[in-house]
Design an enzyme around this catalytic site. Structure first.
Site, PDB file in Angstrom:
ATOM      1  CB  ALA A  95      -0.919  -0.003   1.220  1.00 64.27           C
ATOM      2  CB  CYS A  96       4.010   2.127   1.744  1.00 67.77           C
ATOM      3  SG  CYS A  96       5.013   0.649   1.449  1.00 67.77           S
ATOM      4  N   GLY A  97       3.419   1.769  -1.658  1.00 66.71           N
ATOM      5  CA  GLY A  97       4.010   1.990  -2.975  1.00 66.71           C
ATOM      6  C   GLY A  97       5.231   1.127  -3.225  1.00 66.71           C
TER       7      GLY A  97
END
Ligand SMILES: Cc1cc2nc3c(=O)[nH]c(=O)nc-3n(C[C@H](O)[C@H](O)[C@H](O)COP(=O)(O)O)c2cc1C
Length: 182
Positions: free
Chosen positions: A155-157
């Protein structure tokens, strides 16, 4: 049918734990959920309550408690424990034997011999950090089984290993663990 204690900590992947709770419940298991305070900031205990038909708790203090000593009540008559997702913080607290919230206190009170499954979920750099790895090793030595984090998009990339295992994968391990017990 088994009595399952599902403990959730504050990972972005905690939404998957709702699906896991639902699937376990649909399999006929009684699922009691305990969330850390931070996990309950990401997802409401009420959602777990809705999908399991059982109480979901964050604390044994104050008005929302179920009984006189919920950490003992929760750990009694448990057939299997699942910690999903397990944050870096919760792994550290469990490795230290801390009892500073309902999740850690209930888990300490679970009788020895009860199968415990831990499903880590965190950023790949966090998971690779020696301090985290050290804590996970301690927990392995303490008898925890692992459903390892998976590789993929975070989700943080970031991309790497750290995603919570899919609910169906965890469900499969739960089934096999319960079958071995029977
Ligand atoms: C949106 C959000 C997502 C997070 N996801 C993770 C995660 O996947 N894994 C992790 O170890 N920490 C994650 N953190 C940090 C933890 O929530 C933080 O370390 C917290 O103190 C953990 O508390 P707990 O272990 O009591 O639940 C996240 C924080 C936020 C705000």
């Amino acid at each position: 049918m088994a009595n399952i204690l599902l403990c959730c900590s504050a990972s972005v992947s905690v939404y998957k734990a709702c699906d896991l709770a639902s699937k376990l419940s649909q399999e006929g298991h009684q699922v009691r959920t305990v969330l850390t305070e931070n996990a309950a900031r990401l997802v409401s205990p009420q959602l777990f309550q809705a999908v399991t038909g059982e109480p979901a708790q964050v604390s044994e203090w104050g008005e929302r408690r179920e009984g006189a000593m919920d950490h003992i009540n929760l750990s009694r008559a448990v057939d299997l424990v699942v910690v999903a997702p397990c944050s870096a913080d919760l792994a550290a607290r469990l490795a230290q034997g801390m009892a500073n919230d309902l999740v850690t206190t209930a888990l300490l009170a679970v009788p020895s011999g009860i199968p415990r499954i831990l499903c880590p979920a965190m950023n790949p750099h966090m998971l690779g950090n020696p301090a985290v790895q050290r804590n996970l090793e301690v927990l392995r030595g303490d008898g925890w089984s692992f459903v390892e984090a998976e590789e993929g998009h975070m989700a943080c990339g970031d991309h790497g290993t750290g995603r919570l295992a899919e609910p169906l994968t965890i469900l499969d391990v739960v089934k096999r663990t319960l079958d071995q017990r029977a």
